[in-house]
Every structure is written in C-alpha cells, then in structure tokens.
Design an enzyme around this catalytic site. Structure first.
Site, PDB file in Angstrom:
ATOM      1  N   GLU A 134       0.874  -1.172   0.000  1.00  0.00           N
ATOM      2  CA  GLU A 134       0.000   0.000   0.000  1.00  0.00           C
ATOM      3  C   GLU A 134       0.916   1.229   0.000  1.00  0.00           C
ATOM      4  O   GLU A 134       1.779   1.355   0.863  1.00  0.00           O
ATOM      5  CB  GLU A 134      -0.888   0.009   1.242  1.00  0.00           C
ATOM      6  CG  GLU A 134      -1.866   1.181   1.283  1.00  0.00           C
ATOM      7  CD  GLU A 134      -2.676   1.213   2.581  1.00  0.00           C
ATOM      8  OE1 GLU A 134      -3.867   1.573   2.533  1.00  0.00           O
ATOM      9  OE2 GLU A 134      -2.106   0.892   3.654  1.00  0.00           O
ATOM     10  N   GLU A 232      -8.118  11.142   2.057  1.00  0.00           N
ATOM     11  CA  GLU A 232      -8.361  10.242   3.198  1.00  0.00           C
ATOM     12  C   GLU A 232      -8.423  11.054   4.478  1.00  0.00           C
ATOM     13  O   GLU A 232      -7.656  11.995   4.675  1.00  0.00           O
ATOM     14  CB  GLU A 232      -7.267   9.188   3.318  1.00  0.00           C
ATOM     15  CG  GLU A 232      -7.468   8.247   4.510  1.00  0.00           C
ATOM     16  CD  GLU A 232      -6.476   7.092   4.568  1.00  0.00           C
ATOM     17  OE1 GLU A 232      -6.554   6.294   5.520  1.00  0.00           O
ATOM     18  OE2 GLU A 232      -5.629   6.985   3.661  1.00  0.00           O
TER      19      GLU A 232
END
Length: 344
Positions: A134, A232
């Site tokens: 990620e 985010e």
C-alpha cells in the site's frame, strides 16, 4: 487547392494564438464536468472511458462521494472513522510500473469545514501485488499537520530521510501492517510513504519519480493494481471526521517521457473558424515536425485549447491523448505546423 491550404493553416494558427491568450491554468479555472456517480456506500467502479473510482469508509457509513467521468470528484465526511475517496487509473494488472510507463497526476484541491480529523493523507494512492504494498504520495492533509514519523509502523518501520523528488522536498517512510487490503482482511503488507514538506492545494505530481526513489532505497514495487488521487481522513477516537475534500480537477495519466510542468487546461473556448471542414481537410496535408522536446499544443475539433505537452514524437502524443481524453479528433500545433490526430 494551394490557396485553400494557406487559408486553412492561417485560420487554425490564428485560432491557436487566440486560444493561447485565453488559456488559464487548471489551478484557477477547473470545475466538475461530465457524467456523475454519487454513492454513500462502499463501492469500486469505473466509467466507460476507463476512469476508475472507489469509496471505502470503515463500517460503510459516515460519508458519501460524487465521482465524474472527467476524473474530478467530491468527498463528503459526515462522521467517519477512516474514510478513503479516490479517482484515477485502475490497472489490476500483471505489469510493473516500468512496463506501464511514466505516470503523472494533475490535481486541484478545495477543503471545506474540516473538523475531528486526527490523520489525513491527500495525494496519490495505490497498491501493488508481489509484493503486496500500500503506497502513498502525500501532498496535503486535512488535519492541522502533515503526516510524520508515526506513519512508519511495524517491524520494518523506517524513516529513510528527506529527498528532493520532482523538484520538492519529501520525507520517505517505510513500514508494514496486518490489516484490510485489496486481497482481503487480516493480510500482511508493506507500506510506503512520500510526505511533502510543504503542503500544496494544486499541481502536478510525478508518480514515477517517487517509485524510482523508493526502489533506490530498497523499497520494492510489484505489479500495479491502481494509481489514484486520494482524499483520506481518519479519527482515532471514533467516527468524528467531518468536512469536504473537493477535487474539481483530478487526472492520473501515462505520459512516457513528457514534461509534467507543461500540462495546462482551460475552461475557455473560442468560436470555430468559418468552414471548419475545409480547415480540417487542409491540416491533413500539413506535415507535422516532431523535433525532440518541442511543445505540442492540443485543441479539440472546435478549437478549444486542451493541453500542451513536451513529447518525443507523434506516437507518444497519440498514446497520451488516448490515456487522458475520450476518443475523437484533435488538432495539434507544433511550431508553425498543424495537423489532426484521430484517437480511437
């Protein structure tokens, strides 16, 4: 025929010059456009033109998002614990970034009414497989500070230091987690971060430049799953993150060796010249010069300026247009030469 060719070329060049004068950077002119998709539940989707998007909200509540097929999107947090809203390129492929090509992204961000956000990553986001990674390129934050050493977690946690990447200073972090992933829950994966020292609300990010720096530091990349512009927001004390990340301009694209700094966009247009069919016919007879590193200026068939690119040749430009815009006919001006390109 000779006179009509001269008229056609002169008309297109005049059109180009007029459009250049009216062109403004996407940082000041961008607005959402095109077909939209609104969702308040976790979703992974794509538009017919290939733009991929995703909303992931822990618990599946506390926010919504609206995605547009021009790549732009809007993120609404109404009380979220961990909220990820993103749009860009979905690969899910067996190819590495070297095989896919040079990746860049243009973005404009507007933040509104942000409260209760303890951590936030705004920039470029994605995953690879083999290894499962990620990764983040963080250019902004919805909290009061940019991410710090705490992003490096796990047994491999490391602050690799500060580096100049794509003309700006970034701190590179490495870590690992066992958590949610693209391959299911409770999976072990690596995490890579590039965190910009000075936050910005708009600009071009050279994604591939970060990949190369990570690999120089021994941070292995795998087969590309996605590369998307991300907003985010998270709260460490519960579902408290609220506010809006609006991206009126957001494009992730493959550009080969093109110069990221040359890309501009415009919402202005000019009236088509008389007898546009004769102009289009005339430009087919004009030879396009393709000198290395010479700017190519791109217009739609009605003469609206779209972008400028620094690219090696016509083949590279056609691939760029295919990745960034819809199928259609485009006018390309380089130096004193103009011609049309058909993208299927």
């Amino acid at each position: 025929m000779k006179n009509s060719l001269k008229f056609g070329l002169a008309a297109v060049c005049a059109l180009a010059a007029s459009s250049f004068a009216q062109t403004q950077d996407f940082c000041s002119t961008a607005t959402h456009s095109g077909t939209s998709k609104e969702t308040s539940t976790n979703v992974v989707g794509s538009f017919p033109n290939g733009i991929g998007y995703e909303l992931w909200n822990e618990g599946g509540h506390g926010g919504s998002a609206t995605f547009y097929d021009d790549g732009s999107f809007n993120c609404q947090m109404t009380g979220a614990k961990d909220y990820l809203c993103r749009s860009g390129l979905s690969f899910n492929s067996d190819k590495t970034h070297q095989e896919i090509g040079h990746m860049l992204a243009d973005f404009k961000l507007v933040k509104k009414g942000l409260t209760g956000i303890d951590y936030s990553y705004i920039g470029i986001y994605g995953w690879t497989r083999e290894p499962l990674v990620e990764w983040y390129i963080v250019d902004n934050s919805g909290s009061q500070w940019m991410p710090g050493d705490w992003v490096a977690q796990g047994a491999s946690a490391k602050n690799h230091g500060k580096f100049t990447i794509d003309g700006a200073e970034y701190t590179v972090y490495e870590g690992d987690r066992t958590s949610y992933s693209i391959d299911g829950d409770n999976k072990y994966f690596k995490q890579y971060f590039s965190v910009r020292t000075k936050a910005r609300d708009c600009g071009t990010i050279d994604i591939t430049a970060h990949f190369k720096k990570w690999e120089e530091l021994g941070m292995k990349m795998g087969k590309m799953h996605e590369a998307k512009i991300l907003g985010e927001a998270g709260s460490t004390s519960g579902a408290n993150a609220k506010g809006e990340y609006d991206f009126p301009y957001a494009k992730v694209y493959i550009e080969g060796a093109a110069s990221s700094s040359s890309v501009t966009a415009s919402s202005s247009s000019v009236a088509p010249v008389a007898s546009s069919s004769s102009v289009t016919s005339a430009i087919h007879d004009v030879r396009l010069m393709t000198t290395s590193s010479s700017a190519m200026y791109v217009f739609d068939a009605q003469g609206k300026f779209l972008s400028s690119f620094e690219t090696e040749n016509l083949v590279s430009l056609k691939n760029i247009l295919k990745s960034r815009f819809n199928a259609g006919v485009y006018l390309v001006k380089q130096g004193g030469a103009v011609r049309s390109i058909t993208v299927k």
